[in-house]
Design an enzyme around this catalytic site. Structure first.
Site, short mmCIF file in Angstrom:
data_model
loop_
_atom_site.label_atom_id
_atom_site.label_comp_id
_atom_site.label_asym_id
_atom_site.label_seq_id
_atom_site.Cartn_x
_atom_site.Cartn_y
_atom_site.Cartn_z
N ASN A 8 27.07 30.22 37.14
CA ASN A 8 28.33 30.56 36.49
C ASN A 8 29.37 29.61 37.07
OD1 ASN A 8 30.65 31.69 35.51
ND2 ASN A 8 30.30 33.73 36.37
N ARG A 91 26.00 30.85 32.34
CA ARG A 91 27.04 31.55 31.61
C ARG A 91 27.89 30.49 30.91
NH1 ARG A 91 31.49 35.61 34.13
NH2 ARG A 91 32.33 36.30 32.15
N HIS A 179 33.82 38.53 27.57
CA HIS A 179 33.16 39.50 28.48
C HIS A 179 31.91 40.11 27.83
CE1 HIS A 179 37.24 40.14 30.67
NE2 HIS A 179 36.47 39.32 31.37
N LEU A 207 37.61 45.94 33.68
CA LEU A 207 38.89 45.71 34.37
C LEU A 207 38.64 44.92 35.65
CD1 LEU A 207 40.32 49.34 33.92
CD2 LEU A 207 40.53 47.40 32.36
N SER A 209 39.53 40.62 37.34
CA SER A 209 40.64 39.66 37.33
C SER A 209 41.01 39.38 35.88
CB SER A 209 40.23 38.34 37.97
OG SER A 209 39.68 38.58 39.21
N GLY A 210 39.97 39.17 35.07
CA GLY A 210 40.15 39.18 33.62
C GLY A 210 39.89 40.61 33.16
N ARG A 239 47.10 36.66 33.66
CA ARG A 239 47.35 36.45 32.22
C ARG A 239 48.10 37.65 31.65
NH1 ARG A 239 41.14 35.61 30.86
NH2 ARG A 239 40.79 35.73 33.09
N ARG A 283 44.10 45.33 44.56
CA ARG A 283 44.06 45.98 45.89
C ARG A 283 45.37 45.79 46.63
NH1 ARG A 283 38.39 43.66 47.48
NH2 ARG A 283 39.42 42.07 46.27
N GLY A 328 37.78 48.59 37.70
CA GLY A 328 37.16 49.76 37.06
C GLY A 328 36.12 50.43 37.94
N GLU A 329 35.37 49.63 38.70
CA GLU A 329 34.30 50.20 39.53
C GLU A 329 34.83 50.74 40.85
OE1 GLU A 329 31.31 47.12 40.04
OE2 GLU A 329 31.38 46.71 37.89
N ASN A 330 35.92 50.14 41.34
CA ASN A 330 36.32 50.44 42.73
C ASN A 330 37.61 51.21 42.91
OD1 ASN A 330 34.13 48.94 44.04
ND2 ASN A 330 35.09 47.18 43.05
N GLU A 377 26.61 40.89 35.09
CA GLU A 377 26.47 39.81 34.09
C GLU A 377 25.34 38.86 34.46
OE1 GLU A 377 30.57 39.70 34.99
OE2 GLU A 377 31.08 39.08 32.96
P1 ADP Z 1 36.27 38.60 38.46
O1 ADP Z 1 34.76 38.73 38.52
O2 ADP Z 1 36.85 38.53 37.09
O3 ADP Z 1 36.86 37.62 39.43
P2 ADP Z 1 36.24 41.27 39.53
O4 ADP Z 1 35.51 42.03 38.51
O5 ADP Z 1 35.57 40.99 40.83
O6 ADP Z 1 36.86 39.95 38.94
O7 ADP Z 1 37.59 42.06 39.85
C1 ADP Z 1 38.55 41.58 40.73
C2 ADP Z 1 39.68 42.59 40.78
O8 ADP Z 1 39.15 43.84 41.24
C3 ADP Z 1 40.79 42.21 41.74
O9 ADP Z 1 42.05 42.47 41.15
C4 ADP Z 1 40.56 43.16 42.89
O10 ADP Z 1 41.75 43.46 43.56
C5 ADP Z 1 40.05 44.37 42.18
N1 ADP Z 1 39.40 45.29 43.11
C6 ADP Z 1 38.26 45.13 43.80
N2 ADP Z 1 38.06 46.20 44.62
C7 ADP Z 1 39.11 47.04 44.42
C8 ADP Z 1 39.50 48.30 44.96
N3 ADP Z 1 38.77 48.93 45.87
N4 ADP Z 1 40.64 48.85 44.51
C9 ADP Z 1 41.40 48.22 43.59
N5 ADP Z 1 41.10 47.04 43.06
C10 ADP Z 1 39.97 46.45 43.45
#
Ligand code: ADP
Length: 394
Positions: A8, A91, A179, A207, A209-210, A239, A283, A328-330, A377
């Site tokens: 990727n 990707r 996505h 949810l 970075s994108g 964005r 975060r 979304g996961e964290n 992914e």
């Molecule tokens: P990408 O793969 O698009 O770079 P990710 O899916 O890894 O992005 O998501 C990154 C985002 O997830 C960042 O804004 C990060 O702060 C947020 N994130 C990761 N862990 C947490 C958490 N525990 N609480 C809130 N936001 C989180």
């Protein structure tokens, strides 16, 4: 062990993973990335159990661009033993209007994918660079392109177009959606862990970075919040998401901004970063007591609610709402706030499950199932790659 390499490639980072092939099963063996390309390059690789295999920093000029990053990653990959490389899965952000499935790459296909560069000038050239290189170095190893747009290609034309003169649609100005590999993985996973809603009407919120949302009916995408580019829809790390195109015209004609300056603003300086003036990282915003951080979060949650409503309309109601990707996961607090905005659709959060990391986070009384499904992914790319090399084997 036979293996698939998943690549990727972006402008500031190169991510790669190695999956072992055991019959029909794929097992992740190695997960690596070179981040900070051109600024503070750092190669970090972990094994399947999380052990650090390498953590090495480079001088900025040593890994100054994507080709030098690929060379550094390759140099390390060549040191690992016990793997027989059978294929490389990539990707690729744009599959243009035609590709609804991953494709095996030959030189004709590579030219065709390169012709989509003007549709995704910031991403497509980076995605294609490692393909071109691997073709030169390892011409016998099959390569597969997996597209972020492919999963959305079944949308009916009247939902895929903008209300512009028809000629623009023919020229490729369409709502592609992105996505897709994440949504495809989540749709498959959902059919395993929650088969009943998976056959129904589902909104998945990717949810990270994108950020975007996708409306699924019976596991297939019927709408997405992203459009011609990955700028549309929800506000993201840097964005803005949906924006009146009149703002862009105003910035150019009245404020004298160049197209490049507007592009930089929309891709790199807007979203949570621009609005908060603090960070693009959720975060950091959640941890901050600066009112600008909570303001940016309030905007994000508000827009998530609006777009969820739009997709709920596209589906005529929802059976499930799924959170995935970094935020979304964290982030239980963000999930809770978004879920609150879904109450009118019949969603009721189970706060204990949400805080405790459960997969099902809606209450027993909730009409809409709320779920957290971690995305993958890279595994989706490895699956596609394996399937394609097996189906095309002589
Ligand atoms: P990408 O793969 O698009 O770079 P990710 O899916 O890894 O992005 O998501 C990154 C985002 O997830 C960042 O804004 C990060 O702060 C947020 N994130 C990761 N862990 C947490 C958490 N525990 N609480 C809130 N936001 C989180």
């Amino acid at each position: 062990m036979d293996a698939i390499l998943v690549v990727n490639a972006g402008s500031s980072s190169l991510k790669f993973q190695v999956f072992g092939i055991e019959g029909a099963n794929l097992t992740r063996q190695v997960r690596g990335q070179i981040g900070g390309i051109g600024t503070r390059p750092r190669l970090q690789v972990k094994g399947a159990d999380g052990t650090v295999l390498i953590d090495q920093s480079y001088a900025a000029e040593a890994v100054r661009d994507l080709p030098t990053a690929i060379a550094a990653a390759r140099e390390w990959l060549l040191t690992i033993e016990g793997f027989e490389l059978r294929a490389i899965g990539h990707r690729v952000v744009h599959g243009g209007p035609d590709f609804a499935q991953p494709v095996l790459i030959d030189t004709t296909m590579l030219d065709r994918l390169a012709s989509y560069q003007d549709l995704a000038p910031l991403h497509q050239p980076n995605n294609l660079a490692p393909i071109r290189l691997a073709m030169e170095i390892n011409p016998d190893v099959p390569q597969v392109a997996c597209f972020d747009t492919a999963f959305h290609r079944g949308h009916p034309e009247h939902t895929d177009c903008y209300a512009l003169p028809r000629a623009f649609y023919e020229q490729g100005v369409r709502r592609y959606g992105f996505h897709g590999l994440s949504y495809e993985y989540v749709a498959e996973r959902l059919s395993e862990i929650a088969p009943e809603p998976a056959r129904g009407k589902v909104i998945v919120a990717h949810l990270g970075s994108g950020a975007s949302m996708c409306a699924l009916r019976d596991g297939r995408s019927i709408e997405s919040t992203m459009g011609f580019t990955a700028l549309d829809g929800l506000p993201m790390g840097t964005r803005p998401g949906q924006i009146d195109p009149g703002v862009v015209l105003y910035l150019i004609s009245e404020k004298g901004m160049s197209a490049d300056a507007v592009s930089d603003l929309l891709y790199h300086e807007a979203g949570l970063k621009g609005l908060s003036g603090i960070s693009n990282d959720m975060r950091e915003l959640l941890a901050s007591d600066d009112p600008r951080a909570s303001f940016a979060i309030a905007h994000f949650v508000h827009r998530c609610g609006l777009h969820a409503g739009m997709l709920a309309a596209a589906l005529s109601g929802i059976d499930a709402f799924v959170f995935t990707a970094g935020v979304g996961e964290n982030s239980a607090p963000i999930r809770a706030r978004i879920a609150e905005g879904l109450a009118w659709l019949g969603a009721d959060l189970d706060a204990v499950g949400n805080d405790g990391g459960a997969a099902l986070i809606s209450s027993a009384a909730s009409r809409v199932k709320l779920l957290v499904v971690p995305t993958d992914e890279e595994l989706m790319i490895a699956r596609h790659t394996l399937a394609l090399i097996r189906s095309s084997a002589p």
